[in-house]
Motif scaffolding. Structure first.
Motif, PDB file in Angstrom:
ATOM      1  N   GLU A 171       4.163 -33.912 -18.318  1.00 47.46           N
ATOM      2  CA  GLU A 171       3.559 -34.678 -19.397  1.00 47.46           C
ATOM      3  C   GLU A 171       4.126 -36.094 -19.438  1.00 47.46           C
ATOM      4  O   GLU A 171       5.267 -36.319 -19.042  1.00 47.46           O
ATOM      5  CB  GLU A 171       3.813 -33.984 -20.743  1.00 47.46           C
ATOM      6  N   PRO A 172       3.314 -37.031 -19.890  1.00 53.02           N
ATOM      7  CA  PRO A 172       2.014 -36.875 -20.541  1.00 53.02           C
ATOM      8  C   PRO A 172       0.819 -36.808 -19.611  1.00 53.02           C
ATOM      9  O   PRO A 172      -0.325 -36.880 -20.069  1.00 53.02           O
ATOM     10  CB  PRO A 172       1.941 -38.128 -21.421  1.00 53.02           C
ATOM     11  N   TRP A 173       1.028 -36.690 -18.291  1.00 57.75           N
ATOM     12  CA  TRP A 173      -0.099 -36.579 -17.374  1.00 57.75           C
ATOM     13  C   TRP A 173      -0.839 -35.266 -17.588  1.00 57.75           C
ATOM     14  O   TRP A 173      -0.222 -34.215 -17.824  1.00 57.75           O
ATOM     15  CB  TRP A 173       0.373 -36.666 -15.925  1.00 57.75           C
ATOM     16  N   ILE A 174      -2.148 -35.327 -17.482  1.00 57.91           N
ATOM     17  CA  ILE A 174      -3.028 -34.161 -17.552  1.00 57.91           C
ATOM     18  C   ILE A 174      -3.721 -34.038 -16.199  1.00 57.91           C
ATOM     19  O   ILE A 174      -4.348 -34.994 -15.728  1.00 57.91           O
ATOM     20  CB  ILE A 174      -4.068 -34.320 -18.676  1.00 57.91           C
ATOM     21  N   THR A 175      -3.608 -32.892 -15.567  1.00 54.40           N
ATOM     22  CA  THR A 175      -4.158 -32.676 -14.230  1.00 54.40           C
ATOM     23  C   THR A 175      -5.205 -31.577 -14.282  1.00 54.40           C
ATOM     24  O   THR A 175      -4.926 -30.475 -14.764  1.00 54.40           O
ATOM     25  CB  THR A 175      -3.042 -32.265 -13.245  1.00 54.40           C
ATOM     26  N   ASN A 176      -6.432 -31.860 -13.815  1.00 54.84           N
ATOM     27  CA  ASN A 176      -7.457 -30.819 -13.836  1.00 54.84           C
ATOM     28  C   ASN A 176      -7.294 -29.896 -12.631  1.00 54.84           C
ATOM     29  O   ASN A 176      -6.546 -30.179 -11.686  1.00 54.84           O
ATOM     30  CB  ASN A 176      -8.867 -31.419 -13.935  1.00 54.84           C
ATOM     31  N   ASP A 177      -8.009 -28.781 -12.654  1.00 52.52           N
ATOM     32  CA  ASP A 177      -7.853 -27.780 -11.603  1.00 52.52           C
ATOM     33  C   ASP A 177      -8.282 -28.312 -10.237  1.00 52.52           C
ATOM     34  O   ASP A 177      -7.708 -27.929  -9.203  1.00 52.52           O
ATOM     35  CB  ASP A 177      -8.667 -26.529 -11.944  1.00 52.52           C
ATOM     36  N   ALA A 178      -9.280 -29.194 -10.213  1.00 50.28           N
ATOM     37  CA  ALA A 178      -9.770 -29.713  -8.934  1.00 50.28           C
ATOM     38  C   ALA A 178      -8.698 -30.507  -8.199  1.00 50.28           C
ATOM     39  O   ALA A 178      -8.741 -30.612  -6.960  1.00 50.28           O
ATOM     40  CB  ALA A 178     -10.998 -30.592  -9.176  1.00 50.28           C
ATOM     41  N   ILE A 236     -11.049 -32.285  -2.171  1.00 54.16           N
ATOM     42  CA  ILE A 236     -10.918 -32.468  -3.620  1.00 54.16           C
ATOM     43  C   ILE A 236     -12.246 -32.993  -4.147  1.00 54.16           C
ATOM     44  O   ILE A 236     -12.746 -34.015  -3.660  1.00 54.16           O
ATOM     45  CB  ILE A 236      -9.792 -33.467  -3.967  1.00 54.16           C
ATOM     46  N   THR A 237     -12.810 -32.293  -5.122  1.00 59.99           N
ATOM     47  CA  THR A 237     -14.075 -32.715  -5.725  1.00 59.99           C
ATOM     48  C   THR A 237     -13.851 -33.047  -7.188  1.00 59.99           C
ATOM     49  O   THR A 237     -13.631 -32.168  -8.010  1.00 59.99           O
ATOM     50  CB  THR A 237     -15.150 -31.625  -5.594  1.00 59.99           C
ATOM     51  N   ASN A 238     -13.851 -34.340  -7.482  1.00 61.44           N
ATOM     52  CA  ASN A 238     -13.588 -34.843  -8.830  1.00 61.44           C
ATOM     53  C   ASN A 238     -12.245 -34.344  -9.371  1.00 61.44           C
ATOM     54  O   ASN A 238     -12.143 -33.858 -10.497  1.00 61.44           O
ATOM     55  CB  ASN A 238     -14.737 -34.491  -9.784  1.00 61.44           C
ATOM     56  N   GLY A 239     -11.231 -34.485  -8.531  1.00 58.49           N
ATOM     57  CA  GLY A 239      -9.870 -34.273  -9.004  1.00 58.49           C
ATOM     58  C   GLY A 239      -9.477 -35.400  -9.942  1.00 58.49           C
ATOM     59  O   GLY A 239      -9.738 -36.577  -9.666  1.00 58.49           O
ATOM     60  N   LYS A 240      -8.861 -35.035 -11.062  1.00 61.12           N
ATOM     61  CA  LYS A 240      -8.547 -36.036 -12.087  1.00 61.12           C
ATOM     62  C   LYS A 240      -7.111 -35.853 -12.586  1.00 61.12           C
ATOM     63  O   LYS A 240      -6.684 -34.729 -12.886  1.00 61.12           O
ATOM     64  CB  LYS A 240      -9.501 -35.911 -13.278  1.00 61.12           C
ATOM     65  N   ILE A 241      -6.409 -36.968 -12.670  1.00 63.41           N
ATOM     66  CA  ILE A 241      -5.085 -36.991 -13.296  1.00 63.41           C
ATOM     67  C   ILE A 241      -5.072 -38.199 -14.224  1.00 63.41           C
ATOM     68  O   ILE A 241      -5.351 -39.319 -13.799  1.00 63.41           O
ATOM     69  CB  ILE A 241      -3.952 -37.093 -12.273  1.00 63.41           C
TER      70      ILE A 241
END
Length: 244
Positions: A96-103, A132-137
């Protein structure tokens, strides 16, 4: 400043955290002034002091100029060595505070934190790892009305302009995270974005403006293929500054 003008320094008046008006004199030989007890959201004012002739006894001052500083949004866990909340071998999940999606967790449930190169920020595909398809951090901070610059320093990247999808630094109004790559142009909440390319400088600057107090989501979104070679983007640091 022309030292032959007789300038001797600057007088600064500000309100401290106890609500008291405080005056500080900064000699012309000093390059900066650090104030540790400045009251947030207050104004300060300053004026320049001169001794116009050698025979003068007192300083002469210019008129005061008043300034209300814009608070700078502070990104957390934003430079090497980045901290991880979980790790497995080389790869991990940024703390934190980074938010990482599953992609973005394309290394068996981990991704974004890379032990190589000093615990760096890196989304990597290929060399045996999945696409990676729409990986977001991203992370969310609050910002005042102003014009800002997101400054990101890279170690290196091999993203190419011919790649399908690509990787982008993005700033979005609100706390809902980042849009998909294919929606960057159409999403009304997007304040600014810039594509990451190996032909660019390692120093990226993305300017954006707010007209009201708002949360903003700041980070990286990417579509990148598997294969050999794969794609990577090693990030050394993130910072938001008030634009001059």
């Amino acid at each position: 400043m022309d030292l032959n003008s007789g300038v001797v320094g600057s007088e600064v008046e500000y309100t401290n955290t106890s609500g008291e008006l405080t005056t500080v004199f900064v000699d012309i030989s000093e390059s900066s002034l650090f104030i540790s007890d400045y009251m947030e959201e207050s104004s300060y004012r300053y004026r320049t002091a001169f001794i116009p002739v050698e025979e003068a006894i007192d300083n002469f001052f210019t008129d005061f100029e008043a300034i209300t500083p814009v608070p700078t949004p502070i990104l957390g866990n934003a430079a090497v060595p980045f901290l991880a909340s979980e790790t497995s071998g080389r790869w991990g999940i940024l703390a934190e505070p980074w938010i990482t999606n599953d992609a973005a967790k394309n290394h068996s449930g981990y991704g974004g934190w890379d032990e190589w190169n000093g615990n760096i920020f890196n989304l990597e595909s290929g060399w045996g790892s999945p696409a990676i398809t729409n990986g977001k951090i991203y992370q969310v901070v609050n910002a005042q009305p102003a014009t800002f610059q997101l400054k990101v320093t890279l170690r290196d990247t091999n993203h190419d302009a011919t790649d399908e999808g690509g990787a982008y630094f993005v700033i979005v109004k609100g706390n809902g995270g980042l849009p998909d790559v294919e929606n960057l142009d159409a999403a009304p909440e997007v304040l600014a974005y810039k594509r990451i390319l190996k032909t660019s400088s390692v120093n990226y600057v993305v300017e954006f403006s707010l007209d009201e107090i708002s949360d903003i989501s700041v980070g990286l979104v990417t579509i990148q293929a598997s294969g050999d070679p794969g794609r990577y983007c090693n990030i050394i640091s993130w910072e938001i500054v008030v634009a001059n």
